[in-house]
Design a protein around this motif. Structure first.
Motif, PDB file in Angstrom:
ATOM      1  N   ALA A   1      -6.569   7.674  -0.117  1.00 43.17           N
ATOM      2  CA  ALA A   1      -7.905   7.331  -0.609  1.00 43.17           C
ATOM      3  C   ALA A   1      -8.717   6.628   0.473  1.00 43.17           C
ATOM      4  N   CYS A   2      -8.081   5.721   1.203  1.00 45.00           N
ATOM      5  CA  CYS A   2      -8.779   5.012   2.279  1.00 45.00           C
ATOM      6  C   CYS A   2      -9.194   5.959   3.397  1.00 45.00           C
TER       7      CYS A   2
ATOM      8  N   MET B   1       0.853  -1.179   0.000  1.00 44.82           N
ATOM      9  CA  MET B   1       0.000   0.000   0.000  1.00 44.82           C
ATOM     10  C   MET B   1       0.892   1.234   0.000  1.00 44.82           C
ATOM     11  N   ASN B   2       0.610   2.143  -0.923  1.00 43.99           N
ATOM     12  CA  ASN B   2       1.407   3.360  -0.999  1.00 43.99           C
ATOM     13  C   ASN B   2       0.629   4.540  -0.394  1.00 43.99           C
ATOM     14  N   ALA B   3       1.232   5.703  -0.437  1.00 43.47           N
ATOM     15  CA  ALA B   3       0.626   6.884   0.198  1.00 43.47           C
ATOM     16  C   ALA B   3      -0.662   7.311  -0.504  1.00 43.47           C
ATOM     17  N   TRP B   4      -0.764   7.105  -1.830  1.00 48.55           N
ATOM     18  CA  TRP B   4      -1.973   7.486  -2.568  1.00 48.55           C
ATOM     19  C   TRP B   4      -3.164   6.645  -2.130  1.00 48.55           C
ATOM     20  N   LEU B   5      -2.935   5.339  -2.006  1.00 46.29           N
ATOM     21  CA  LEU B   5      -4.021   4.460  -1.572  1.00 46.29           C
ATOM     22  C   LEU B   5      -4.390   4.698  -0.117  1.00 46.29           C
ATOM     23  N   LEU B   6      -3.407   5.001   0.690  1.00 45.37           N
ATOM     24  CA  LEU B   6      -3.690   5.327   2.086  1.00 45.37           C
ATOM     25  C   LEU B   6      -4.541   6.601   2.178  1.00 45.37           C
TER      26      LEU B   6
ATOM     27  N   PHE C   1     -11.656   8.406  -6.318  1.00 46.21           N
ATOM     28  CA  PHE C   1     -11.307   7.740  -7.578  1.00 46.21           C
ATOM     29  C   PHE C   1      -9.994   8.261  -8.143  1.00 46.21           C
ATOM     30  N   LEU C   2      -9.751   9.557  -8.034  1.00 37.03           N
ATOM     31  CA  LEU C   2      -8.491  10.105  -8.533  1.00 37.03           C
ATOM     32  C   LEU C   2      -7.299   9.599  -7.728  1.00 37.03           C
ATOM     33  N   LEU C   3      -7.442   9.538  -6.419  1.00 38.34           N
ATOM     34  CA  LEU C   3      -6.367   9.014  -5.582  1.00 38.34           C
ATOM     35  C   LEU C   3      -6.123   7.526  -5.849  1.00 38.34           C
ATOM     36  N   THR C   4      -7.191   6.784  -6.054  1.00 38.47           N
ATOM     37  CA  THR C   4      -7.054   5.358  -6.359  1.00 38.47           C
ATOM     38  C   THR C   4      -6.371   5.151  -7.707  1.00 38.47           C
ATOM     39  N   ALA C   5      -6.733   5.980  -8.682  1.00 44.97           N
ATOM     40  CA  ALA C   5      -6.096   5.880 -10.002  1.00 44.97           C
ATOM     41  C   ALA C   5      -4.604   6.129  -9.908  1.00 44.97           C
ATOM     42  N   ARG C   6      -4.242   7.113  -9.123  1.00 43.43           N
ATOM     43  CA  ARG C   6      -2.815   7.413  -8.954  1.00 43.43           C
ATOM     44  C   ARG C   6      -2.109   6.303  -8.173  1.00 43.43           C
ATOM     45  N   GLY C   7      -2.766   5.784  -7.144  1.00 37.72           N
ATOM     46  CA  GLY C   7      -2.156   4.745  -6.309  1.00 37.72           C
ATOM     47  C   GLY C   7      -1.979   3.421  -7.039  1.00 37.72           C
ATOM     48  N   LEU C   8      -2.920   3.061  -7.896  1.00 40.94           N
ATOM     49  CA  LEU C   8      -2.834   1.804  -8.636  1.00 40.94           C
ATOM     50  C   LEU C   8      -2.187   1.974 -10.007  1.00 40.94           C
ATOM     51  N   ASP C   9      -1.901   3.214 -10.370  1.00 39.53           N
ATOM     52  CA  ASP C   9      -1.297   3.551 -11.660  1.00 39.53           C
ATOM     53  C   ASP C   9      -2.152   3.029 -12.819  1.00 39.53           C
TER      54      ASP C   9
END
Length: 98
Positions: free
Chosen positions: A8-9, A1-6, A46-54
């Protein structure tokens, strides 16, 4: 888990419940605020998830949601107004083409 997904959560768990609560309880204008803010929070998630999952396809989903969320808010406003159109009085019909 990276900072973007964190991020988003955190935004999903801390930002969405107040929006849902406000959309379900309170006066109609406060419900409208909850719906509008919920669309904004969902777009950010959704934007944070897109960035976190690339995944760029999730960005497309966020953009579609960003366009449709205000439209849904306008439809809700129309429902709150109760279809405020005034019926036409007899004798006030306009001739075709005028």
């Amino acid at each position: 888990m990276n900072a973007w997904l964190l991020a988003a959560c955190v935004l999903l768990t801390a930002g969405m419940p107040p929006c849902v609560w406000r959309a379900c309880r309170g006066a109609p204008d406060q419900r409208l605020t909850g719906i509008a803010l919920g669309g904004t929070v969902a777009t950010a998630v959704f934007l944070l998830t897109a960035r976190g999952l690339d995944r760029t396809s999730y960005v497309d989903l966020a953009l579609v949601l960003a366009v449709l969320s205000p439209t849904g808010t306008l439809v809700f406003c129309r429902c709150l107004a109760g279809g405020a159109r005034q019926p036409r009085r007899p004798g006030t019909e306009r001739a075709p083409g005028h």
